[in-house]
Design an enzyme around this catalytic site. Sequence first.
Site, short mmCIF file in Angstrom:
data_model
loop_
_atom_site.label_atom_id
_atom_site.label_comp_id
_atom_site.label_asym_id
_atom_site.label_seq_id
_atom_site.Cartn_x
_atom_site.Cartn_y
_atom_site.Cartn_z
N ILE A 41 9.51 -1.04 -1.74
CA ILE A 41 10.24 0.22 -1.89
C ILE A 41 9.30 1.20 -2.58
CG2 ILE A 41 12.28 1.32 -2.89
CD1 ILE A 41 13.52 -1.58 -3.02
N GLU A 42 8.81 2.17 -1.81
CA GLU A 42 7.78 3.07 -2.34
C GLU A 42 8.40 4.27 -3.05
OE1 GLU A 42 5.06 3.75 0.94
OE2 GLU A 42 4.20 1.75 0.61
N CYS A 51 6.91 -3.87 -5.07
CA CYS A 51 6.52 -4.76 -3.97
C CYS A 51 7.72 -5.59 -3.51
CB CYS A 51 5.43 -5.72 -4.42
SG CYS A 51 3.82 -4.99 -4.67
N GLU A 53 7.88 -8.77 -3.00
CA GLU A 53 8.02 -10.02 -3.74
C GLU A 53 8.84 -9.80 -5.00
OE1 GLU A 53 5.36 -8.66 -2.48
OE2 GLU A 53 3.91 -10.12 -1.78
N CYS A 88 0.11 -9.35 -4.26
CA CYS A 88 -0.78 -8.65 -5.19
C CYS A 88 -0.79 -9.38 -6.55
CB CYS A 88 -0.34 -7.19 -5.36
SG CYS A 88 1.03 -6.97 -6.51
N1 THU Z 1 2.93 -4.51 -1.14
C1 THU Z 1 3.90 -5.46 -1.25
O1 THU Z 1 5.08 -5.18 -1.04
N2 THU Z 1 3.52 -6.70 -1.62
C2 THU Z 1 2.24 -7.08 -1.90
O2 THU Z 1 2.01 -8.16 -2.42
C3 THU Z 1 1.14 -6.18 -1.55
C4 THU Z 1 1.52 -4.74 -1.41
C5 THU Z 1 3.31 -3.15 -0.74
C6 THU Z 1 3.19 -2.14 -1.83
C7 THU Z 1 3.04 -0.84 -1.05
O3 THU Z 1 4.32 -0.37 -0.71
C8 THU Z 1 2.34 -1.27 0.24
O4 THU Z 1 2.49 -2.70 0.31
C9 THU Z 1 0.87 -0.92 0.30
O5 THU Z 1 0.21 -1.31 -0.84
#
Ligand code: THU
Length: 137
Positions: A41-42, A51, A53, A88
């Site tokens: 969810i950005e 993220c 997870e 991440c």
């Molecule tokens: N992102 C995740 O949801 N999980 C991760 O482990 C790596 C990155 C998302 C964050 C952001 O919305 C997009 O991927 C690009 O970084």
Amino acid sequence: MEELIAKAIDAREKAYTPYSHFKVGVCLKAKNGETFQGCNIENSSYPATNCAERTAIFKAVSEGITDFSCIVIVGGRENEKPDFCPPCGVCRQVMMEFCDPERFRIVLGKGDLSFREYTLKELLPLGFSGDGVERKE
Ligand code: THU
């Protein structure tokens, strides 16, 4: 595993990604058999992004569930087939808070039936467990 991958793919559809257009979906399995889906969810203030997870882990913990056996992750650019998407560093540390690093499995799916599986310890060697952090009065 097929069912968990399908749930992760389904969760990825809900990803809110107007900035990166990179969509991640997960399915977190609790030891009691319950599953929790999550997506990224950005936010226009980029660091406020959550993220996939952590979305799933926080959903579960907020429902009182804190014991987990595995998480299936699928991710990739919008309109493309997902590929292996390792979690991440921040998400690995959040997993470390709740999961036994030698037992908790992180499963990376590709949107078909193929997957790779790791323990949290493999992806976060020498992880910080918080031992000794609690202040003793
Ligand atoms: N992102 C995740 O949801 N999980 C991760 O482990 C790596 C990155 C998302 C964050 C952001 O919305 C997009 O991927 C690009 O970084």
